[in-house]
Structures are given as structure tokens and as C-alpha cells.
Write a protein that holds these residues in place. Structure first.
Motif, mmCIF file in Angstrom:
data_model
loop_
_atom_site.group_PDB
_atom_site.id
_atom_site.type_symbol
_atom_site.label_atom_id
_atom_site.label_comp_id
_atom_site.label_asym_id
_atom_site.label_seq_id
_atom_site.Cartn_x
_atom_site.Cartn_y
_atom_site.Cartn_z
ATOM 1 N N ARG A 102 153.610 -56.938 51.565
ATOM 2 C CA ARG A 102 152.542 -56.474 52.443
ATOM 3 C C ARG A 102 153.066 -56.091 53.829
ATOM 4 N NH1 ARG A 102 149.860 -54.019 54.848
ATOM 5 N NH2 ARG A 102 147.658 -54.166 55.422
ATOM 6 N N ALA A 103 154.034 -56.815 54.334
ATOM 7 C CA ALA A 103 154.548 -56.535 55.674
ATOM 8 C C ALA A 103 155.213 -55.164 55.777
ATOM 9 C CB ALA A 103 155.531 -57.624 56.085
ATOM 10 N N SER A 104 155.606 -54.579 54.640
ATOM 11 C CA SER A 104 156.259 -53.269 54.659
ATOM 12 C C SER A 104 155.287 -52.146 54.318
ATOM 13 C CB SER A 104 157.431 -53.251 53.669
ATOM 14 O OG SER A 104 156.958 -53.176 52.335
ATOM 15 N N ASP A 105 154.001 -52.477 54.180
ATOM 16 C CA ASP A 105 152.986 -51.503 53.771
ATOM 17 C C ASP A 105 152.078 -51.181 54.944
ATOM 18 O OD1 ASP A 105 150.961 -50.036 52.635
ATOM 19 O OD2 ASP A 105 150.802 -51.265 50.831
ATOM 20 N N ASP A 106 152.234 -49.974 55.497
ATOM 21 C CA ASP A 106 151.464 -49.558 56.669
ATOM 22 C C ASP A 106 150.667 -48.296 56.392
ATOM 23 O OD1 ASP A 106 150.999 -50.767 59.044
ATOM 24 O OD2 ASP A 106 152.844 -50.137 60.014
ATOM 25 N N GLN A 107 150.366 -48.017 55.140
ATOM 26 C CA GLN A 107 149.735 -46.743 54.802
ATOM 27 C C GLN A 107 148.212 -46.769 54.896
ATOM 28 O OE1 GLN A 107 150.336 -45.669 50.654
ATOM 29 N NE2 GLN A 107 150.446 -47.819 50.064
ATOM 30 N N ASP A 108 147.606 -47.955 54.952
ATOM 31 C CA ASP A 108 146.148 -48.062 54.941
ATOM 32 C C ASP A 108 145.694 -49.084 55.979
ATOM 33 O OD1 ASP A 108 143.470 -48.092 54.381
ATOM 34 O OD2 ASP A 108 143.651 -48.860 52.341
ATOM 35 N N GLU A 109 144.904 -48.635 56.939
ATOM 36 C CA GLU A 109 144.401 -49.533 57.971
ATOM 37 C C GLU A 109 142.972 -49.988 57.637
ATOM 38 O OE1 GLU A 109 145.916 -50.849 60.516
ATOM 39 O OE2 GLU A 109 147.803 -49.771 60.236
ATOM 40 N N ILE A 110 142.521 -51.054 58.283
ATOM 41 C CA ILE A 110 141.173 -51.568 58.082
ATOM 42 C C ILE A 110 140.173 -50.591 58.705
ATOM 43 C CG2 ILE A 110 139.580 -53.441 58.643
ATOM 44 C CD1 ILE A 110 142.017 -55.317 58.700
ATOM 45 N N ILE A 114 138.251 -43.749 60.286
ATOM 46 C CA ILE A 114 139.267 -44.054 61.295
ATOM 47 C C ILE A 114 140.209 -42.864 61.528
ATOM 48 C CG2 ILE A 114 139.230 -46.562 61.117
ATOM 49 C CD1 ILE A 114 141.466 -46.388 59.059
ATOM 50 N N PRO A 115 139.672 -41.711 61.952
ATOM 51 C CA PRO A 115 140.529 -40.539 62.183
ATOM 52 C C PRO A 115 141.533 -40.742 63.309
ATOM 53 C CG PRO A 115 138.335 -40.172 63.076
ATOM 54 C CD PRO A 115 138.262 -41.435 62.273
ATOM 55 N N HIS A 116 141.288 -41.722 64.174
ATOM 56 C CA HIS A 116 142.170 -41.960 65.316
ATOM 57 C C HIS A 116 143.424 -42.747 64.949
ATOM 58 C CE1 HIS A 116 139.375 -45.258 64.804
ATOM 59 N NE2 HIS A 116 140.126 -46.051 65.537
ATOM 60 N N ILE A 117 143.531 -43.225 63.710
ATOM 61 C CA ILE A 117 144.750 -43.919 63.258
ATOM 62 C C ILE A 117 145.835 -42.884 63.017
ATOM 63 C CG2 ILE A 117 145.773 -45.311 61.440
ATOM 64 C CD1 ILE A 117 143.909 -46.843 63.313
ATOM 65 N N ILE A 143 153.472 -36.797 56.597
ATOM 66 C CA ILE A 143 153.258 -38.226 56.451
ATOM 67 C C ILE A 143 151.782 -38.520 56.686
ATOM 68 C CG2 ILE A 143 154.007 -40.502 57.182
ATOM 69 C CD1 ILE A 143 156.148 -38.589 55.882
ATOM 70 N N ALA A 144 151.089 -38.875 55.612
ATOM 71 C CA ALA A 144 149.640 -39.005 55.653
ATOM 72 C C ALA A 144 149.197 -40.432 55.365
ATOM 73 C CB ALA A 144 149.004 -38.056 54.636
ATOM 74 N N PRO A 145 148.173 -40.911 56.081
ATOM 75 C CA PRO A 145 147.620 -42.242 55.807
ATOM 76 C C PRO A 145 146.775 -42.222 54.539
ATOM 77 C CG PRO A 145 146.343 -41.150 57.497
ATOM 78 C CD PRO A 145 147.489 -40.235 57.189
ATOM 79 N N GLN A 146 146.445 -43.383 54.037
ATOM 80 C CA GLN A 146 145.680 -43.513 52.807
ATOM 81 C C GLN A 146 144.480 -44.434 53.028
ATOM 82 O OE1 GLN A 146 146.880 -41.772 49.984
ATOM 83 N NE2 GLN A 146 148.416 -41.012 51.409
ATOM 84 N N GLY A 147 143.536 -44.416 52.079
ATOM 85 C CA GLY A 147 142.438 -45.372 52.068
ATOM 86 C C GLY A 147 141.250 -44.982 52.916
ATOM 87 N N GLY A 148 140.114 -45.670 52.696
ATOM 88 C CA GLY A 148 138.907 -45.433 53.462
ATOM 89 C C GLY A 148 138.280 -44.094 53.159
ATOM 90 N N ARG A 149 137.261 -43.720 53.940
ATOM 91 C CA ARG A 149 136.643 -42.405 53.788
ATOM 92 C C ARG A 149 137.433 -41.372 54.590
ATOM 93 N NH1 ARG A 149 134.513 -41.389 49.989
ATOM 94 N NH2 ARG A 149 132.717 -42.798 50.103
ATOM 95 N N ILE A 150 137.609 -41.627 55.898
ATOM 96 C CA ILE A 150 138.511 -40.814 56.710
ATOM 97 C C ILE A 150 139.701 -41.699 57.051
ATOM 98 C CG2 ILE A 150 138.800 -39.522 58.846
ATOM 99 C CD1 ILE A 150 135.869 -38.853 58.805
ATOM 100 N N SER A 151 140.860 -41.368 56.484
ATOM 101 C CA SER A 151 142.017 -42.270 56.500
ATOM 102 C C SER A 151 142.761 -42.291 57.822
ATOM 103 C CB SER A 151 142.991 -41.875 55.394
ATOM 104 O OG SER A 151 142.333 -41.766 54.152
ATOM 105 N N GLY A 152 142.770 -41.168 58.523
ATOM 106 C CA GLY A 152 143.532 -41.088 59.760
ATOM 107 C C GLY A 152 144.186 -39.729 59.907
ATOM 108 N N THR A 153 145.159 -39.665 60.795
ATOM 109 C CA THR A 153 145.801 -38.413 61.171
ATOM 110 C C THR A 153 147.248 -38.375 60.701
ATOM 111 O OG1 THR A 153 144.398 -38.298 63.133
ATOM 112 C CG2 THR A 153 146.350 -36.916 63.130
#
Length: 431
Positions: A102-110, A114-117, A143-153
Motif C-alpha cells: 500500500r505504501a507504494s500505491d499512490d494512484q488513487d486518492e480518497i 477530486i480534479p485538483h489531485i 501519468i494519470a490518476p485512477q479511481g473515483g468519479r473525477i480522479s484528478g489531473t
């Protein structure tokens, strides 16, 4: 004391042996590649080519028979092939190293909206997964974020850097969004019937998206009393500085997504996935929508699909005149190194080989908005390219001898190549 010193030396040696290759220094001398078959990435080929680059930029592309002075180091590439660097879009490369850690996984934020991530600041330029892309010619990635409805930038990076600042090619290029499905699969483990049924919450989910977009647009037009990072991050969609990447597959979902986004002021839209996009190509062309189609090494999604639909999907879109590139967002990160072979698969479906190459070079560069500098071998563009012993879209002959990013001569050694050499010596009986 000697014992402690020995342990420290051992730890340092171990760390060094598993460290990423040191990023290459800036180009200081002109380089000439002569005699190779040059695949320009725009559908054109030069059989006996002459290519020169200096200070990180391509200065000449033409026929080797032309009487022009060669500059700097001359590489005789007769019988070999030169290509623009391949581009991997919509991936979480560098954001996760080991799925089980888990500590190496930064692709999905809470969070859900969250478009500002910003994925860029979490990008690990020293990732062993990222490093393993280069020997197959994959030199750039979104390099794209994952998860949620709007994942980030997302941001676009090159794969030879000390840190994310050095890696950045285009910062905060787009916002990534997962569109809801109008149908959902029955959860048999909870006693529901198997198969698909309408998603009763689909309309409600669309209303939530509409409300968020309208609020974000209103926030940008008014002097808000308080800072709202999520709304502020959406401003690039409304002024055309960013693209909205919508992950969805069905015809209805694609039409709904494009219609809603355009009605709410979004200027640039890209569909990611697009499994059923081939059925609505007229709609896509009318609305100037590009598609990053899912990877070809896959099974059909539904029982009544053609068995070879995943193989030929890129060709169906290309032949219809849709701007299309290949991505593999739903596959594991390490499989991104197979990007050239996904494109090669389409050749077996009847797509011209140079058109197939465009799916991971020129077309993808246009979709990501970096085509002024990357994606094709043209004078004035970045010298991000490689030389292969054979056809780079073929698993058997994709064997790189040289690779360059912005003219910098890259090492093609990775943790994997070191292990391969180590165990080859073992099985060959060498010490």
C-alpha cells in the motif's frame, strides 16, 4: 566497528545494484544516423534514410543519397529501423510500484470529485516499472490518476529523469473522469440474478456530474468568497487549456458523456476505452472526439461480440476517420511495455503497418497535445527516438540498439536485463 563498516558497505552495494540507471546527460555532440529505414510516425517511410540531431532537436530527415555533410558521431544503421519514441497514454506508471504494498500505491486518492489531485507530484521517476519501458521503445507517457468519479489531473513525462520536475513534458494536461454505466451486472454473491440490468441510479449520477460542472463553471466566473480547489482545478476545461479524458465503453454512455460535457462548457474531450465507439463513428467525427482505444491483447466483453473485436477495434475507428490511439488503462502497469505489440496486432487485422505505428506515435501525440515536439520524426521536433534491429511492432525483432530522449543517449539496461544476464550466465555454465 569493522563489522558495522562491512554491513554499511554491503547495504550500499546492494542499493546501488538495484538502483535505477543514472539519467543520461544532455546532448553535447551532433549525432547522425545513416542507412536505417526511417518510420516517421505520420504514415511515411524513408527506406535508406539520413537523420541528424543536435542539442536535442532533429536537424535533418531525408534520403541518405543526398549530398549533405554528416555531423558529429555517425551511426551506421544499415539494415536497421529508426522510430519516434512510443507514447503510453492514460497510465498510472510511476504512481504504483508494487500493488500488494500500500505504501507504494499512490494512484488513487480518497474522494469522488477530486480534479485538483495532481498525479505529477506523486510520480516516481526512479520506478523500476517505468525503467522497464525503455528497452521496448516506450519513452513517453501520460501519468494519470485512477479511481473515483473525477480522479484528478494528469501530466505527460519522459522516462529518463532524476525526479518529477525533470521528467515533466506537459504539466497538468488533462482531467480524468470515470463515467457511470447505464447498466450494471447482477451481484450473484448477494442473491441477485446474473447478467445485466438497468442501473436505476444512472440519471441521479448524471445529475451529480452536471451539478458539479455547473458549480465549477460558476465558480470560475464569479469572485468566490472562499477558495475551492476542486472547482478551481476545472477552469482549464472551460478555456480549452486542458482536455477531459472520459473513461467509458458503451454507445449510450459515450453519447451521454460527450453531450453533457459540451453542454457544460468543456472544450476538448477524449474518450478512453471506447469499446463500442466503432458503432457511433459519425457522432464522434461530428463532435471532433478522439479515442484512446483499449489494448488489443484482450477477450471480447460480451458473448455476442465478434471473437476478434478487441483485435480489430483500432482499425475500425481508424478506417472510419476517427483520431485514435492505443492505451491499456485497464491492464497492469508492467504490461505497458507491450504497447508496440498491441499496435502490431492491428496489422494482422489488415491495418497498414505505418498506420498502426501512428496509433502509438503521431496520433497519440496529437491527442495529448504534444505533437509540436513529439510523435514524429520531423525537423525541429525533439530527438526522442530509437534504433531497432528489426520491426519494432514485432515481438521477435523489437531489439533496440540505441534510444534517445531529447537527444540524450539512454542506457537500455534495467533491473530485468541485469537479472536476465545473471541467470543466462548460470544456465550457460559461466561464472
Amino acid at each position: 566497528m569493522k563489522k558495522i563498516t562491512y554491513i554499511l558497505v554491503l547495504l550500499c552495494a546492494t542499493s546501488f545494484s538495484f538502483a535505477q540507471q543514472t539519467p543520461a546527460p544532455a546532448q553535447t555532440e551532433a549525432i547522425t544516423i545513416e542507412g536505417a529505414t526511417a518510420h516517421l510516425g505520420n504514415g511515411k517511410v524513408i527506406e535508406n534514410s539520413l537523420l541528424m540531431f543536435e542539442a536535442g532537436k532533429i536537424t535533418f530527415v531525408g534520403d541518405a543519397k543526398m549530398r549533405i555533410a554528416r555531423k558529429g558521431t555517425i551511426i551506421n544503421a544499415t539494415g536497421k529501423h529508426v522510430y519516434p519514441g512510443f507514447i503510453a497514454p492514460a497510465k498510472s506508471l510511476g504512481l504504483v510500484e508494487v500493488d500488494a504494498v500500500r505504501a507504494s500505491d499512490d494512484q488513487d486518492e480518497i474522494g469522488d470529485m477530486i480534479p485538483h489531485i495532481r498525479s505529477l507530484i506523486a510520480y516516481n521517476a526512479e520506478s523500476k516499472v517505468v525503467e522497464s519501458m525503455r528497452p521496448n521503445g516506450v519513452l513517453l507517457g501520460q501519468i494519470a490518476p485512477q479511481g473515483g468519479r473525477i480522479s484528478g489531473t494528469s501530466s505527460i513525462v519522459q522516462f529518463d529523469a532524476w525526479n518529477w520536475e525533470d521528467a515533466a513534458v506537459k504539466v497538468d494536461d488533462g482531467i480524468h473522469m470515470n463515467w457511470p454505466n447505464s447498466f450494471k451486472q447482477g451481484r450473484w454473491w448477494m442473491g441477485e440474478e446474473r447478467g445485466f440490468k438497468p442501473n436505476e441510479k444512472y440519471t441521479e449520477e448524471l445529475d451529480e456530474i452536471t451539478t458539479f460542472f455547473k458549480n465549477a463553471m460558476a465558480y470560475g466566473k464569479a469572485a468566490a468568497p472562499e477558495m475551492n480547489l476542486a472547482y478551481k482545478a476545472m477552469s482549464g476545461l472551460f478555456d480549452g487549456n486542458q482536455k477531459l479524458y472520459i473513461y467509458t465503453d458503451g454507445e449510450k454512455e459515450i453519447i451521454d458523456a460527450v453531450t453533457l460535457a459540451k453542454a457544460n462548457g468543456v472544450k476538448e474531450i477524449v474518450i478512453v476505452g471506447g469499446y463500442r465507439a466503432y458503432k457511433i463513428t459519425d457522432f464522434l467525427k461530428e463532435n471532433n472526439i478522439a479515442v484512446l482505444i483499449n489494448f488489443t491483447h484482450n477477450n471480447p466483453n460480451f458473448e455476442d461480440d465478434d471473437y476478434d473485436l478487441p483485435y480489430k477495434n483500432p482499425k475500425l475507428l481508424f478506417d472510419a476517420g476517427v483520431l485514435v490511439g492505443i492505451q491499456n488503462a485497464s491492464a497492469a502497469n508492467f504490461q505497458t511495455r507491450n504497447l508496440p505489440f498491441y499496435a502490431g496486432q492491428t496489422v494482422g487485422q489488415g491495418l497498414d503497418k505505418e498506420a498502426a505505428l501512428q496509433l502509438i506515435t503521431g496520433n497519440t501525440a496529437k491527442i495529448l497535445g504534444i505533437d509540436a515536439d513529439y510523435g514524429t520524426l520531423e525537423v525541429g521536433k525533439s530527438a526522442t527516438l530509437f534504433i531497432s534491429e528489426g520491426d519494432a511492432l514485432d515481438t521477435r525483432s523489437n531489439q533496440l540498439t540505441h534510444a534517445y530522449i531529447d537527444g540524450r543517449d539512454l542506457s537500455l539496461e534495467t533491473h530485468q536485463t541485469e537479472l536476465w544476464k545473471r541467470y543466462m550466465r548460470k544456465y550457460e555454465g559461466k561464472k
